[in-house]
Motif scaffolding. Structure first.
Motif, PDB file in Angstrom:
ATOM      1  N   ALA A  51       0.554  -1.089  -0.043  1.00  0.00           N
ATOM      2  CA  ALA A  51      -0.063  -0.132   0.542  1.00  0.00           C
ATOM      3  C   ALA A  51       0.638   1.024  -0.362  1.00  0.00           C
ATOM      4  N   GLY A  52       0.454   1.967  -1.106  1.00  0.00           N
ATOM      5  CA  GLY A  52       1.272   3.799  -0.877  1.00  0.00           C
ATOM      6  C   GLY A  52       0.853   4.198  -0.012  1.00  0.00           C
ATOM      7  N   ASP A  53       1.352   5.760   0.634  1.00  0.00           N
ATOM      8  CA  ASP A  53       1.091   6.645   1.623  1.00  0.00           C
ATOM      9  C   ASP A  53      -0.020   7.612   1.218  1.00  0.00           C
ATOM     10  N   GLY A  54      -1.268   7.391   0.421  1.00  0.00           N
ATOM     11  CA  GLY A  54      -2.074   8.509   0.567  1.00  0.00           C
ATOM     12  C   GLY A  54      -2.169   7.705  -1.525  1.00  0.00           C
ATOM     13  N   GLU A  55      -1.800   6.646  -1.405  1.00  0.00           N
ATOM     14  CA  GLU A  55      -2.467   6.240  -2.779  1.00  0.00           C
ATOM     15  C   GLU A  55      -3.029   4.544  -3.049  1.00  0.00           C
ATOM     16  N   PHE A  56      -3.462   4.582  -3.892  1.00  0.00           N
ATOM     17  CA  PHE A  56      -4.040   3.666  -4.168  1.00  0.00           C
ATOM     18  C   PHE A  56      -3.602   2.313  -5.004  1.00  0.00           C
ATOM     19  N   SER A 102      -0.152  -5.746  -2.595  1.00  0.00           N
ATOM     20  CA  SER A 102      -0.885  -4.380  -3.196  1.00  0.00           C
ATOM     21  C   SER A 102      -2.308  -3.686  -2.456  1.00  0.00           C
ATOM     22  N   ASP A 103      -2.884  -2.176  -2.431  1.00  0.00           N
ATOM     23  CA  ASP A 103      -4.127  -2.446  -1.962  1.00  0.00           C
ATOM     24  C   ASP A 103      -5.128  -3.228  -2.727  1.00  0.00           C
ATOM     25  N   MET A 104      -4.851  -3.302  -4.038  1.00  0.00           N
ATOM     26  CA  MET A 104      -5.761  -4.127  -4.494  1.00  0.00           C
ATOM     27  C   MET A 104      -4.648  -5.732  -5.826  1.00  0.00           C
ATOM     28  N   GLN A 105      -4.898  -6.068  -6.180  1.00  0.00           N
ATOM     29  CA  GLN A 105      -3.988  -7.345  -6.993  1.00  0.00           C
ATOM     30  C   GLN A 105      -5.131  -8.491  -7.484  1.00  0.00           C
ATOM     31  N   GLU A 117      -6.870  -6.710   3.524  1.00  0.00           N
ATOM     32  CA  GLU A 117      -7.394  -6.799   4.465  1.00  0.00           C
ATOM     33  C   GLU A 117      -6.677  -5.740   5.093  1.00  0.00           C
ATOM     34  N   LYS A 118      -5.103  -5.621   5.387  1.00  0.00           N
ATOM     35  CA  LYS A 118      -4.853  -5.105   6.154  1.00  0.00           C
ATOM     36  C   LYS A 118      -4.419  -3.562   5.577  1.00  0.00           C
ATOM     37  N   ASN A 119      -4.857  -3.171   4.184  1.00  0.00           N
ATOM     38  CA  ASN A 119      -4.456  -1.533   3.734  1.00  0.00           C
ATOM     39  C   ASN A 119      -5.940  -1.469   3.381  1.00  0.00           C
ATOM     40  N   TYR A 120      -6.735  -1.722   3.613  1.00  0.00           N
ATOM     41  CA  TYR A 120      -7.604  -1.541   3.875  1.00  0.00           C
ATOM     42  C   TYR A 120      -8.604   0.034   4.784  1.00  0.00           C
ATOM     43  N   ASP A 121      -8.828   0.866   4.722  1.00  0.00           N
ATOM     44  CA  ASP A 121      -8.809   2.205   4.624  1.00  0.00           C
ATOM     45  C   ASP A 121     -10.381   3.169   4.366  1.00  0.00           C
ATOM     46  N   ASP A 122     -10.562   4.309   4.301  1.00  0.00           N
ATOM     47  CA  ASP A 122     -11.816   5.722   3.271  1.00  0.00           C
ATOM     48  C   ASP A 122     -11.385   5.302   2.029  1.00  0.00           C
ATOM     49  N   GLU A 123      -9.875   5.280   2.144  1.00  0.00           N
ATOM     50  CA  GLU A 123      -9.680   5.754   0.681  1.00  0.00           C
ATOM     51  C   GLU A 123     -10.138   4.778  -0.353  1.00  0.00           C
ATOM     52  N   SER A 124      -9.645   3.188   0.101  1.00  0.00           N
ATOM     53  CA  SER A 124      -9.887   1.952  -0.413  1.00  0.00           C
ATOM     54  C   SER A 124     -11.590   1.863  -0.433  1.00  0.00           C
ATOM     55  N   ALA A 125     -12.284   2.272   0.332  1.00  0.00           N
ATOM     56  CA  ALA A 125     -13.595   1.825   0.398  1.00  0.00           C
ATOM     57  C   ALA A 125     -13.859   3.037  -0.664  1.00  0.00           C
ATOM     58  N   ALA A 126     -13.391   3.973  -0.792  1.00  0.00           N
ATOM     59  CA  ALA A 126     -14.277   5.257  -2.020  1.00  0.00           C
ATOM     60  C   ALA A 126     -13.638   3.914  -3.643  1.00  0.00           C
ATOM     61  N   LEU A 184     -13.544   0.912  -4.240  1.00  0.00           N
ATOM     62  CA  LEU A 184     -14.343  -0.016  -4.348  1.00  0.00           C
ATOM     63  C   LEU A 184     -15.555   0.142  -4.037  1.00  0.00           C
ATOM     64  N   LYS A 185     -15.675   1.193  -3.879  1.00  0.00           N
ATOM     65  CA  LYS A 185     -17.371   1.554  -4.539  1.00  0.00           C
ATOM     66  C   LYS A 185     -17.208   1.723  -5.741  1.00  0.00           C
ATOM     67  N   CYS A 186     -16.863   3.031  -5.960  1.00  0.00           N
ATOM     68  CA  CYS A 186     -16.671   3.226  -7.417  1.00  0.00           C
ATOM     69  C   CYS A 186     -16.705   2.231  -8.692  1.00  0.00           C
ATOM     70  N   ILE A 187     -15.437   1.404  -7.828  1.00  0.00           N
ATOM     71  CA  ILE A 187     -15.459  -0.001  -8.769  1.00  0.00           C
ATOM     72  C   ILE A 187     -16.755  -0.733  -8.983  1.00  0.00           C
ATOM     73  N   ALA A 188     -17.294  -0.889  -7.985  1.00  0.00           N
ATOM     74  CA  ALA A 188     -18.442  -1.577  -8.570  1.00  0.00           C
ATOM     75  C   ALA A 188     -19.533  -0.638  -9.102  1.00  0.00           C
ATOM     76  N   GLU A 189     -19.586   0.236  -9.017  1.00  0.00           N
ATOM     77  CA  GLU A 189     -20.820   0.575 -10.036  1.00  0.00           C
ATOM     78  C   GLU A 189     -20.071   1.431 -11.207  1.00  0.00           C
ATOM     79  N   GLY A 190     -19.179   1.348 -11.506  1.00  0.00           N
ATOM     80  CA  GLY A 190     -18.875   1.343 -12.746  1.00  0.00           C
ATOM     81  C   GLY A 190     -17.938   0.794 -13.538  1.00  0.00           C
ATOM     82  N   TYR A 191     -16.627  -0.617 -12.886  1.00  0.00           N
ATOM     83  CA  TYR A 191     -16.426  -1.251 -14.076  1.00  0.00           C
ATOM     84  C   TYR A 191     -17.287  -2.394 -14.901  1.00  0.00           C
ATOM     85  N   GLY A 192     -18.646  -2.830 -14.613  1.00  0.00           N
ATOM     86  CA  GLY A 192     -19.247  -3.426 -15.396  1.00  0.00           C
ATOM     87  C   GLY A 192     -19.067  -2.547 -16.817  1.00  0.00           C
TER      88      GLY A 192
END
Length: 441
Positions: free
Chosen positions: A41-46, A102-105, A339-348, A350-358
């Protein structure tokens, strides 16, 4: 070349890696100046870690970063890295042991390794996370059930960036010319094959040389007769493939082989040759996954016409505990969050990926994912529209025959698929070979 044709040619990836074989990746190389070992996880990055060979996921994320995910990207800019070669699972295991995910992989290619990550608390429980964000309804039910079945925990630990359904594609004109109805039961399928064969039409185009298209039929038959948890019971040691009710499935496929319904010299027919048999009108049915849409929608390959291709779910077996609504499927290469990296930024994110990825993946890359699509392109080819409808209407799914097997058992199974297809191997002989390999671990 029309827009539809261009989109169709990039529509489906090569056969989904998780569905057919091991991931092919190894040494670290960073596309963003980093390396796999530094991709936590990067500091202030996704941060995102993917395979060098797969550009669709990162391309989609980059598009989202400038659109639906702009607010998330402003708060935590997307930073990507990649690994290429033949050691993806090993590299992930190393990163996980160092708390360097990483935050996501992309997820591990082996379900057993994913289970280790889950048990070790390395992977985010997405069932809870998506529910907390109010976007749990953004996954197609069949895709969600496929991911859950892969890891056997009952919760969701990866996102389906691809979704491939499997079944019998058929040549409408050949069936109509021979008064054959689309089969809804296994007996219907056998009767259809007999009618076609008597008329001089090869019933099935099958890649016996590759083996797995044959063994897929064995697994599907098991799910239809014994229910969707039948192969999980084998993995848990509560049943064996040599039990009579499991052997019945292999015998049913072997009977098709003995009757010659897979054609002459099926053991020498590979994936491309079987595809050509079907698309040149020389076979009536073709069991395959929806990744073949790219071939079907390519006018240079498809001599029978996309409008002439129909799709039928694997039929029910009369009296069986399974349902035709449980569609065989795989999710290609899903992605997991740490799990370790999940924070408010990652949550944001995740939410927009769920809404727009398809929508983004389908419109920009022609990839059918397991996310809900709100605005499909108006120029989708008919075969793609058909798959989208099947996915939307399928309440649940089942895995493939080897999904929960050991690597050795998977190899033994696929190497002996041709024996079932040409009738040289009985169902009992086949199941003994595979069960023995599973027992060895």
């Amino acid at each position: 070349m029309t827009t539809a044709t261009r989109r169709a040619r990039r529509l489906a990836p090569a056969i989904a890696l998780i569905g057919v074989g091991a991931l092919a990746l190894s040494a670290c190389s960073g596309s963003s100046g980093g390396s796999g070992s530094e991709s936590g996880a990067g500091d202030g990055e996704f941060t995102y870690l993917g395979q060098t060979e797969n550009t669709t996921i990162i391309t989609t994320l980059e598009t989202l970063a400038g659109d639906q995910c702009k607010a998330a990207a402003d708060a935590a800019p997307l930073k990507s890295d990649d690994i290429s070669g033949t050691q993806w699972d090993q590299q992930l295991q190393l990163l996980a042991s160092q708390d360097g995910l990483s935050d996501m992989q992309m997820a591990a290619g082996t379900p057993a390794l994913m289970s280790e990550f889950i048990d070790g608390g390395k992977v985010l429980d997405l069932s809870k996370a998506l529910d907390d964000l109010g976007v749990s309804d953004r996954l197609v039910p069949a895709a969600e059930s496929t991911v859950k079945a892969l890891y056997g925990d009952g919760a969701l630990y990866a996102l389906p960036t691809e979704f491939n359904i499997e079944g019998f594609w058929y040549n409408k004109e050949l069936l109509e010319a021979n008064d054959v109805e689309v089969p809804e039961t296994w007996d219907d399928l056998v009767e259809a094959a007999s009618t076609l064969s008597d008329a001089g039409v090869q019933p099935f185009a099958t890649a016996g040389k590759d083996g797995w298209p044959v063994t897929r039929l064995v697994g599907d038959y098991i799910f239809r007769t014994l229910g969707p948890d039948a192969l999980q019971k084998v993995a848990d040691g509560d049943a064996k493939l040599t039990d009579p009710e499991y052997v019945e499935a292999a015998d049913a496929v072997a009977e098709l082989g003995k009757a010659g319904y897979f054609g002459d010299a099926v053991g020498s027919i590979d994936y491309n040759a079987s595809m050509n048999l079907f698309l040149s009108g020389k076979a009536a049915f073709y069991y395959m996954g929806s990744w073949v849409l790219a071939n079907f929608n390519d006018e240079a390959q498809n001599q029978i016409g996309a409008d002439n291709i129909g799709f039928a779910r694997f039929p029910e077996v009369e009296g069986g505990a399974g349902s035709i609504d449980q569609i065989p499927a795989n999710v290609g290469i899903p992605v997991m969050l740490a799990e370790k990296n999940y924070d408010d930024e990652s949550a944001a994110w995740l939410k927009c990926i769920a809404e727009g990825y398809g929508d983004t993946a389908l419109n920009d890359s022609g990839v059918v994912s397991g996310f809900v699509v709100d605005n499909p392109p108006s120029d989708l080819p008919p075969t793609t529209q058909m798959v989208q409808e099947e996915i939307a209407n399928a309440p649940s799914s089942v895995l493939w025959f080897e999904a929960l097997f050991t690597p050795k058992a998977t190899g033994i199974s696929q190497n002996n698929g041709a024996g079932l297809a040409n009738g040289s191997l009985s169902g009992e002989e086949f199941m003994k070979l595979v069960q023995a390999a599973n027992d060895e671990g």
